[in-house]
Enzyme design. Structure first.
Site, PDB file in Angstrom:
ATOM      1  N   ASP A  28       0.830  -1.207   0.000  1.00  0.00           N
ATOM      2  CA  ASP A  28       0.000   0.000   0.000  1.00  0.00           C
ATOM      3  C   ASP A  28       0.869   1.263   0.000  1.00  0.00           C
ATOM      4  O   ASP A  28       1.973   1.260   0.544  1.00  0.00           O
ATOM      5  CB  ASP A  28      -0.897  -0.026   1.251  1.00  0.00           C
ATOM      6  N   HIS A  45       3.016   3.472  -8.989  1.00  0.00           N
ATOM      7  CA  HIS A  45       2.784   2.049  -9.284  1.00  0.00           C
ATOM      8  C   HIS A  45       4.002   1.437  -9.986  1.00  0.00           C
ATOM      9  O   HIS A  45       4.337   0.278  -9.753  1.00  0.00           O
ATOM     10  CB  HIS A  45       1.524   1.869 -10.130  1.00  0.00           C
ATOM     11  N   LEU A 139      10.445 -20.807  -4.871  1.00  0.00           N
ATOM     12  CA  LEU A 139       9.439 -19.892  -4.310  1.00  0.00           C
ATOM     13  C   LEU A 139       8.119 -19.986  -5.075  1.00  0.00           C
ATOM     14  O   LEU A 139       8.111 -20.013  -6.299  1.00  0.00           O
ATOM     15  CB  LEU A 139       9.964 -18.450  -4.410  1.00  0.00           C
TER      16      LEU A 139
HETATM   17  C1  FPP Z   1      -1.469   0.397  -3.456  1.00  0.00           C
HETATM   18  O1  FPP Z   1      -1.116   1.744  -3.523  1.00  0.00           O
HETATM   19  C2  FPP Z   1      -1.205  -0.260  -4.683  1.00  0.00           C
HETATM   20  C3  FPP Z   1      -2.111  -0.771  -5.591  1.00  0.00           C
HETATM   21  C4  FPP Z   1      -3.567  -0.784  -5.423  1.00  0.00           C
HETATM   22  C5  FPP Z   1      -1.650  -1.352  -6.813  1.00  0.00           C
HETATM   23  C6  FPP Z   1      -0.539  -2.262  -6.518  1.00  0.00           C
HETATM   24  C7  FPP Z   1       0.268  -2.566  -7.653  1.00  0.00           C
HETATM   25  C8  FPP Z   1       1.605  -2.716  -7.568  1.00  0.00           C
HETATM   26  C9  FPP Z   1       2.452  -2.536  -6.382  1.00  0.00           C
HETATM   27  C10 FPP Z   1       2.289  -3.164  -8.706  1.00  0.00           C
HETATM   28  C11 FPP Z   1       2.300  -4.664  -8.651  1.00  0.00           C
HETATM   29  C12 FPP Z   1       1.909  -5.144  -9.754  1.00  0.00           C
HETATM   30  C13 FPP Z   1       1.473  -6.074 -10.536  1.00  0.00           C
HETATM   31  C14 FPP Z   1       0.194  -5.850 -11.211  1.00  0.00           C
HETATM   32  C15 FPP Z   1       2.242  -7.279 -10.785  1.00  0.00           C
HETATM   33  P1  FPP Z   1      -2.265   2.796  -3.572  1.00  0.00           P
HETATM   34  O2  FPP Z   1      -2.529   3.157  -4.988  1.00  0.00           O
HETATM   35  O3  FPP Z   1      -3.446   2.272  -2.822  1.00  0.00           O
HETATM   36  O4  FPP Z   1      -1.593   3.988  -2.818  1.00  0.00           O
HETATM   37  P2  FPP Z   1      -2.327   5.092  -1.942  1.00  0.00           P
HETATM   38  O5  FPP Z   1      -3.074   4.364  -0.878  1.00  0.00           O
HETATM   39  O6  FPP Z   1      -1.183   5.899  -1.425  1.00  0.00           O
HETATM   40  O7  FPP Z   1      -3.210   5.865  -2.863  1.00  0.00           O
END
Ligand code: FPP
Length: 253
Positions: A28, A45, A139
């Site tokens: 997150d 992201h 893994l």
């Molecule tokens: C949380 O940050 C992240 C997500 C909802 C998307 C997660 C995706 C990745 C970490 C990339 C991994 C990827 C894949 C598809 C293999 P947020 O957007 O909720 O951040 P915020 O809470 O600060 O807005």
């Protein structure tokens, strides 16, 4: 990933750490990471994917057997359309850029979540990644994509109801093992440890059934900033936890 040949974590460090068999991570804070730097959320992201790649490497080096990461929840559909499309493309790009390396490093990939609402080409990609890595014995990387714990339990209930309606299963024969076998995570051990980054302290519909006895560690870093020192700090906290599973004596996992 620079993991071939495998680099092992420093042996003394590993000796004093209890290593979870199954680690779950709620990644997150990508958006907040980007906002704090005056960047677009999508850049957060992209950094999040780098952090995921690093976590896969750390998990291999520290001997974690199963790693489940929450990368798109069934509730994330409420985000702006462009951002949803971007995260879907990230999955495609991650597969395109990392699949060969994952195979070389003996990683088995499983993608759990609902297939409903996914484009046929994405479903083919998911099936292909799973098929190409199915015989790998290192893994197990589980990517929770279009995943929601309540939806998973609902789907499992439906599958069991079909068996009962067809006369193949008696209601009195339904056990916890029946439910477990019908979950997306069938065959995986429950997570010993779940980490959530960005300072939020919620489960947000992640592995609801499986987390019954998981330890939770919440860290303040946003996901793109989660590095090896954060990882070791979390393992040190986990190593000090007294896991009783409802009993009275400490258990080792
Ligand atoms: C949380 O940050 C992240 C997500 C909802 C998307 C997660 C995706 C990745 C970490 C990339 C991994 C990827 C894949 C598809 C293999 P947020 O957007 O909720 O951040 P915020 O809470 O600060 O807005």
């Amino acid at each position: 990933m620079s993991i071939d040949p495998a680099i092992n974590a420093e042996p003394v460090l590993r000796q004093r750490l209890r290593i979870p068999v199954h680690l779950g991570v709620i990644m997150d804070g990508n958006g907040r990471w980007a906002k704090a730097r005056g960047k677009m959320r999508t850049e957060g992201h992209i950094e999040g994917v780098k952090s995921l790649r690093n976590l896969v490497e750390l998990s291999i080096n520290y001997g974690i057997a199963h790693l489940t990461v929450f990368s798109f929840s069934s509730e994330n559909w409420t985000r702006p359309k462009d951002e949803v499309a971007f995260i879907f493309n990230l999955l495609r790009r991650f597969v395109a850029s990392d699949l060969q390396r994952l195979i070389r490093n003996n990683v088995r990939v499983r993608i759990i979540g609902s297939r409903a609402g996914l484009e046929p080409s994405l479903i083919r990609l998911i099936d292909d990644v799973e098929a190409k890595t199915v015989d790998n014995t290192g893994l197990v990387l589980v990517i929770a994509f279009n995943y929601g714990g309540k939806a998973e339990i609902t789907d499992a209930t439906r599958k069991i109801a079909v068996e009962v309606a067809a006369g193949r299963l008696k209601p009195e024969d339904i056990t916890e093992a029946t439910v477990e076998a019908a979950l997306y995570t069938s065959g995986l051990p429950d997570p010993d440890l779940i980490i959530r980054t960005s300072g939020e302290q919620r489960i947000s519909n992640f592995l609801l059934w499986q987390a019954a006895y998981s330890e939770f560690v919440f860290v303040d870093e946003n996901w793109p900033d989660f590095d090896e020192s954060s990882f070791v700090r979390v393992l040190e906290i986990f190593s000090r936890r007294d896991r009783r599973f409802g009993g009275i004596e400490a258990q080792t996992s």
